[in-house]
Design an enzyme around this catalytic site. Structure first.
Site, mmCIF file in Angstrom:
data_model
loop_
_atom_site.group_PDB
_atom_site.id
_atom_site.type_symbol
_atom_site.label_atom_id
_atom_site.label_comp_id
_atom_site.label_asym_id
_atom_site.label_seq_id
_atom_site.Cartn_x
_atom_site.Cartn_y
_atom_site.Cartn_z
ATOM 1 N N VAL A 12 13.501 14.056 48.683
ATOM 2 C CA VAL A 12 12.257 13.303 48.813
ATOM 3 C C VAL A 12 12.356 12.276 49.928
ATOM 4 O O VAL A 12 11.424 12.108 50.724
ATOM 5 C CB VAL A 12 11.882 12.632 47.482
ATOM 6 N N ASP A 36 24.800 1.240 50.465
ATOM 7 C CA ASP A 36 25.301 1.495 49.114
ATOM 8 C C ASP A 36 24.548 0.561 48.177
ATOM 9 O O ASP A 36 24.808 -0.650 48.143
ATOM 10 C CB ASP A 36 26.805 1.224 49.060
ATOM 11 N N TYR A 61 21.825 8.991 41.567
ATOM 12 C CA TYR A 61 22.872 9.951 41.225
ATOM 13 C C TYR A 61 22.169 11.073 40.478
ATOM 14 O O TYR A 61 21.742 10.904 39.345
ATOM 15 C CB TYR A 61 23.921 9.281 40.341
ATOM 16 N N THR A 62 22.029 12.227 41.115
ATOM 17 C CA THR A 62 21.210 13.308 40.562
ATOM 18 C C THR A 62 22.003 14.546 40.147
ATOM 19 O O THR A 62 21.406 15.555 39.781
ATOM 20 C CB THR A 62 20.139 13.732 41.582
ATOM 21 N N THR A 101 12.391 10.023 36.709
ATOM 22 C CA THR A 101 12.512 11.432 36.356
ATOM 23 C C THR A 101 11.966 11.766 34.970
ATOM 24 O O THR A 101 11.897 10.894 34.087
ATOM 25 C CB THR A 101 14.003 11.836 36.394
ATOM 26 N N ASP A 102 11.640 13.026 34.787
ATOM 27 C CA ASP A 102 11.229 13.531 33.479
ATOM 28 C C ASP A 102 12.370 13.491 32.465
ATOM 29 O O ASP A 102 12.129 13.551 31.248
ATOM 30 C CB ASP A 102 10.736 14.978 33.617
ATOM 31 N N TYR A 125 22.497 11.537 32.790
ATOM 32 C CA TYR A 125 21.559 11.312 33.887
ATOM 33 C C TYR A 125 20.277 10.671 33.379
ATOM 34 O O TYR A 125 19.815 9.653 33.912
ATOM 35 C CB TYR A 125 21.251 12.644 34.579
ATOM 36 N N TRP A 150 11.302 18.625 38.623
ATOM 37 C CA TRP A 150 11.479 19.960 39.209
ATOM 38 C C TRP A 150 11.214 19.961 40.728
ATOM 39 O O TRP A 150 10.479 20.805 41.249
ATOM 40 C CB TRP A 150 10.555 20.965 38.522
#
Length: 287
Positions: A12, A36, A61-62, A101-102, A125, A150
């Site tokens: 993104v 950082d 952190y994904t 996030t979802d 996560y 997604w």
């Protein structure tokens, strides 16, 4: 308006920098190697130097599976890092848009999640991202949290790109057909976030959901990829979550309601199938 994008080399973040610059906005992107976010002094120095009007925090952190064994790093980036950015934004009076996030939800719903639906993350996560939301809200109450799900670009190692690559490597591909979500093209999400950053009146809504409209399972998305590239979609075979175990459990249902997004006067993101067509056309050899 000057916009600072953290995590500028992610899916993104890259799109925000690229598309913002194309529309004439002044966008400064910083990758994790350049900033950082877990170091509070570095974040403060960056914002003091750039002096942005808006910060869009895409740094995260994904690595969902890896996070199960790397809790501290995930917590540092998704929790403490988010707090550092919120603190610096509060100090410098920059407006913060924080991407979430979802995975903060339990994934066991049967209708689209509203912004205030109960949170019940099932993964490290998800828990660390929820902690980040709480930190942002505590430090910078006027910040905007935007959840998505997604996300794909059709390049690199994301799901769409992987299906495209595997089409030439395997005769059949088994894909999970009992997880439901809204595939979201990173470029469309970036455009939405840029509109949000540029629309002052939308800031009265502080939590929003942004995803391409419509729903699909991973199996349906994989078939759509094959259809778009002219391959036989019947080479995609459905399987269950139990047949494809992962270290971190995936949400069975990840559809996000865009009610708050529309209430803020923002244009809904287009249907996911149209977005997929555009993504694959953008990254085709002829493009």
């Amino acid at each position: 308006m000057r916009i600072l994008v953290t995590g500028a080399r992610g899916q993104v973040g890259q799109q925000i920098v690229r598309r913002g610059a194309a529309t004439g906005l002044e966008v400064v992107g910083m990758s994790s190697t350049e900033l950082d976010i877990t170091v509070e002094s570095s974040v403060h120095s960056a914002l003091t130097e750039v002096r942005p009007n808006v910060v869009i925090n895409c740094a995260a952190y994904t690595a969902v599976d890896k996070a199960e064994l790397d809790f501290q790093r995930a917590a540092d980036v998704n929790g403490r890092g988010a707090r550092n950015i919120a603190t610096a934004c509060h100090t410098t009076e920059a407006h913060l848009i924080h991407v979430s996030t979802d995975y903060v939800f339990g994934g066991d719903a049967s209708e689209p999640y509203e912004i205030d639906a109960p949170k019940n993350p099932k993964t490290v996560y998800g828990r660390t991202k929820l902690d980040g939301e709480g930190a942002v809200r505590a430090v910078a109450p006027s910040a905007q949290i935007v959840r998505t799900a997604w996300v794909f670009t059709g390049t690199g190692s994301d799901f769409v790109a992987t299906m495209h690559r595997l089409e030439s490597e395997r005769q059949f591909i088994d894909v999970v057909d009992d997880q439901v979500g809204s595939p979201t093209y990173a470029a469309d999400l970036a455009d939405g976030l840029l509109r949000l950053a540029s629309t002052a009146q939308s800031r009265t809504v502080t939590t929003l959901h942004a995803a391409n409209s419509g729903t699909a399972t991973w199996y349906q998305l994989a078939r759509a990829v094959f259809e778009e590239i002219g391959a036989d979609p019947d080479r995609i075979r459905p399987c269950t979550t139990e047949e494809f175990p992962r270290p971190a459990p995936r949400p069975r249902y990840s559809v996000l309601s865009d009610r708050a997004w529309r209430a803020a006067g923002l244009e809904p993101l287009r249907p996911w199938r149209d977005a997929l067509h555009a993504a694959l056309a953008d990254h085709s050899p002829q493009a």
